[in-house]
Design a protein around this motif. Structure first.
Motif, PDB file in Angstrom:
ATOM      1  N   HIS A  29       0.838  -1.200   0.000  1.00 39.05           N
ATOM      2  CA  HIS A  29       0.000   0.000   0.000  1.00 39.05           C
ATOM      3  C   HIS A  29       0.874   1.251   0.000  1.00 39.05           C
ATOM      4  CE1 HIS A  29       0.785   0.757   4.275  1.00 39.05           C
ATOM      5  NE2 HIS A  29       0.397  -0.467   4.566  1.00 39.05           N
ATOM      6  N   HIS A  30       0.256   2.408  -0.088  1.00 40.91           N
ATOM      7  CA  HIS A  30       0.974   3.669  -0.162  1.00 40.91           C
ATOM      8  C   HIS A  30       1.748   3.964   1.120  1.00 40.91           C
ATOM      9  CE1 HIS A  30      -0.757   4.453  -3.960  1.00 40.91           C
ATOM     10  NE2 HIS A  30      -0.693   5.763  -3.915  1.00 40.91           N
ATOM     11  N   GLU A 137      -6.451   0.362   1.958  1.00 38.23           N
ATOM     12  CA  GLU A 137      -6.226   0.388   0.512  1.00 38.23           C
ATOM     13  C   GLU A 137      -6.715  -0.888  -0.171  1.00 38.23           C
ATOM     14  OE1 GLU A 137      -2.409   1.488  -2.217  1.00 38.23           O
ATOM     15  OE2 GLU A 137      -2.635   2.600  -0.317  1.00 38.23           O
ATOM     16  N   ASP A 166      -8.232   4.833   1.961  1.00 44.34           N
ATOM     17  CA  ASP A 166      -8.760   4.694   0.598  1.00 44.34           C
ATOM     18  C   ASP A 166      -8.429   5.935  -0.212  1.00 44.34           C
ATOM     19  OD1 ASP A 166     -10.052   3.536  -1.551  1.00 44.34           O
ATOM     20  OD2 ASP A 166     -12.075   3.739  -0.736  1.00 44.34           O
ATOM     21  N   PHE A 167      -8.480   5.773  -1.518  1.00 47.34           N
ATOM     22  CA  PHE A 167      -8.282   6.902  -2.415  1.00 47.34           C
ATOM     23  C   PHE A 167      -9.493   7.828  -2.369  1.00 47.34           C
ATOM     24  CE2 PHE A 167      -5.686   3.425  -4.081  1.00 47.34           C
ATOM     25  CZ  PHE A 167      -4.446   4.036  -4.051  1.00 47.34           C
ATOM     26  N   TYR A 264      -6.106  10.925  -0.943  1.00 50.60           N
ATOM     27  CA  TYR A 264      -6.055   9.753  -0.067  1.00 50.60           C
ATOM     28  C   TYR A 264      -6.588  10.169   1.291  1.00 50.60           C
ATOM     29  CZ  TYR A 264      -4.101   5.147   1.172  1.00 50.60           C
ATOM     30  OH  TYR A 264      -3.950   3.833   1.526  1.00 50.60           O
TER      31      TYR A 264
END
Length: 272
Positions: A29-30, A137, A166-167, A264
């Motif tokens: 994930h980011h 994510e 989440d985006f 995000y």
């Protein structure tokens, strides 16, 4: 054309597991960077994002966790080790589940943490089974993220908490963006929604929205880092996704790095 089943999609993810490992590391994930980003590696930054989302919750020893879209288990393992909780992680990718269970065992957590193949659209757990449902994510991959949130609300115990990363579709200069859907991976699209819509659907699921933190600027370096790594992995990636999809994905990573509307958010909600 018939859409692939969730488990066919899971098999596809397993088929390029090594590529995903090299692209995103253990967390899949980011990351979360300071401003300016400094010299944090992507691996360090992704761990920080896990900790930032956990920080929105009150995690108590003995809590029972469900990790929706667990990847290879790193966030759940980190949470279980840090907070003395038990948990279950689910994924539609059998290979991810096997690796997650092996990693939990290596961390000495096999008695408290397990992973299994399951579909988040139809959670195989009784009502009121968990104190925490965690979705970092993963919801943007779901056919219907609002249905998954309703499922999460069902399996939460009263007083339980839902944690989401989440985006987000951000407003630019106070004006809604028209970047409502963008391709992210070859199996689907990254459907972006605004924060108010998220809160509305949480309430409709019977949950009370609590913390919400827009971390778009702190996570945005992830796109550039991903583009650099993806370019370096060109030859390996071409074996899995072909030249056309490779160029599309690389272009998207670069586009998102410069697109302020693609954001995000970290969210927490509580079941009354």
């Amino acid at each position: 054309m018939t859409k692939p089943t969730p488990f066919k999609v899971g098999q596809a993810y397993d088929s390029f597991a090594e590529l995903l490992d090299q692209l995103w590391g253990e967390n899949l994930h980011h990351g979360y960077w300071d401003d300016p980003p400094g010299d944090l590696t992507l691996e360090e930054a992704t761990t920080r994002l896990t900790d930032k989302l956990a920080g929105l919750l009150t995690v108590k020893p003995g809590d029972h966790l469900l990790d929706i879209g667990c990847g290879i288990g790193e966030p759940a393992i980190r949470l279980a080790a840090a907070h003395d909780i038990t948990g279950v992680g689910i994924s539609i990718a059998e290979g991810q589940v096997e690796r997650a269970n092996n990693r939990a065992g290596a961390a000495g957590l096999a008695e408290r943490l397990s992973f299994r193949v399951a579909d988040a659209m139809d959670l195989p757990f009784p009502d009121e089974s968990f104190d925490i449902v965690w979705a970092l994510e993963s919801l943007h991959h779901m056919p219907d993220r609002w249905h998954v949130i309703r499922q999460a609300a069902r399996v939460l115990r009263p007083g339980g908490r839902l944690a989401i990363g989440d985006f987000l579709l951000r407003r630019v200069d106070g004006v809604p963006s028209d970047a409502s859907s963008v391709d992210l991976v070859r199996m689907g699209a990254l459907k972006l929604v605004e924060l108010d819509e998220y809160r509305s659907h949480l309430r409709e699921a019977g949950l009370v929205p609590e913390a919400a933190e827009d971390v778009s600027d702190r996570t945005r370096p992830s796109w550039g880092k991903a583009a650099e790594r993806f370019e370096a992995l060109r030859e390996q990636a071409l074996q899995h996704i072909g030249a056309e999809q490779f160029e599309t994905t690389l272009s998207r990573f670069r586009q998102f790095d410069d697109e302020p509307a693609v954001g995000y958010v970290l969210l927490a909600a509580r079941k009354p």
